[in-house]
Enzyme design. Structure first.
Site, PDB file in Angstrom:
ATOM      1  CE1 TYR A   1     -12.713 -35.288  -4.405  1.00 36.64           C
ATOM      2  CE2 TYR A   1     -13.636 -35.715  -2.227  1.00 36.64           C
ATOM      3  CZ  TYR A   1     -13.416 -36.101  -3.536  1.00 36.64           C
ATOM      4  OH  TYR A   1     -13.912 -37.300  -3.986  1.00 36.64           O
TER       5      TYR A   1
ATOM      6  CG  HIS B   1     -15.790 -32.829  -7.740  1.00 37.18           C
ATOM      7  ND1 HIS B   1     -14.793 -32.887  -6.795  1.00 37.18           N
ATOM      8  CD2 HIS B   1     -15.666 -33.956  -8.493  1.00 37.18           C
ATOM      9  CE1 HIS B   1     -14.103 -33.998  -6.963  1.00 37.18           C
ATOM     10  NE2 HIS B   1     -14.612 -34.664  -7.973  1.00 37.18           N
TER      11      HIS B   1
END
Length: 300
Positions: free
Chosen positions: A228, A276
């Protein structure tokens, strides 16, 4: 140099024609026809959660629930009903037009802010958006003193003053429940580790990022790289939707290539560590700068 930048930041066109998209010297929306930008930018996506747009599609709900460990059986509609009995419920920042010139400073936590003297320039923006626990006290010369919006989640929460909007980035339904709890029962003290049961904040300035917006950033901008997006990157893309000019500070490495927070040199950022893909986010940020969609200040 900063004085010149401040003049440029506040300069507006004196002769605004009906075709102009905003009243700034240069408007972000002027670039919507660029093929690369148009491929990534999707205007109709809901940005902030409200009672009226809270019913998630199955696709969005499934993606959102996969972000957390262990799926929840909580009734989202019931949580939303409580949420918007406590906090503002309505459409915000939809007043774009030829009379508006809204400037945004998106301020990350990179060590490249050290010695930058960007403080006055950052504070001159209409919106100053900060992430998580990035402090201003003691760092005003480089990072500014104003904060109009602070994006956080339970695990990164901190006290806010009454001039700052709390922007919750919800990674799970429990985050929405925590938001309710900090203003009411204060009973949620742990998620996947200990969290603050309450914080100082103005409930009339609470906002919640929409899960569909989070998914849109992940799919349309990051092309599903990582698990995400980071909070900072989501706030950058949000600013493209709610502002007419966007300036970015405190993103990327220092000039010597080191990655750490300006307020904690012991904390070294792993560019592609965790959930990430920092290199992907950074490259997109640089691309936006190169194409004059934003201006990126590196501190050197």
């Amino acid at each position: 140099m900063i004085i010149v930048c401040l003049v440029a930041l506040n300069q507006i066109q004196l002769d605004v024609s009906p075709e102009d998209t905003c009243a700034c010297f240069q408007c972000l929306k002027e670039h919507e026809e660029d093929p690369w930008f148009r491929e990534h930018y999707r205007s109709p996506v809901p940005k902030l959660l409200s009672r009226g747009n809270s019913e998630l599609s199955n696709e969005t709900r499934n993606w959102w629930e996969k972000l957390q460990t262990g799926r929840t059986k909580e009734n989202l509609s019931a949580v939303v009903d409580i949420l918007f009995s406590l906090f503002p419920d309505g459409e915000l920042y939809s007043d774009a037009g030829p009379q508006r010139c809204r400037t945004c400073a998106v301020v990350g936590n990179s060590g490249n802010l050290e010695g930058s003297h960007y403080g006055p320039l950052i504070d001159a923006h209409d919106f100053v958006i900060r992430m998580n626990r990035g402090p201003t006290a003691g760092f005003e010369k480089d990072v500014g003193s104003r904060t109009t919006h602070r994006a956080l989640y339970p695990e990164s929460a901190m006290d806010l003053d009454n001039s700052t909007h709390l922007v919750l980035v919800p990674f799970k339904i429990q985050d929405l429940q925590w938001l309710i709890s900090i203003f009411t029962t204060k009973h949620i003290t742990r998620t996947y580790f200990n969290v603050k049961p309450t914080i100082n904040a103005d409930r009339d300035k609470v906002m919640v990022l929409h899960p569909e917006f989070m998914k849109y950033v992940y799919e349309s901008w990051l092309r599903k790289k990582g698990t995400y997006p980071s909070t900072g990157f989501m706030m950058l893309i949000l600013s493209l939707h709610i502002c007419d000019q966007v300036n970015v500070f405190g993103f990327g490495a220092r000039e010597d290539g080191s990655w750490h927070h300006y307020y904690d040199k012991r904390y070294h950022v792993l560019l592609n560590g965790g959930k990430h893909r920092g290199s992907v986010e950074y490259n997109i940020t640089v691309k936006l700068h190169q194409m004059n969609k934003i201006r990126m200040y590196k501190g050197w």
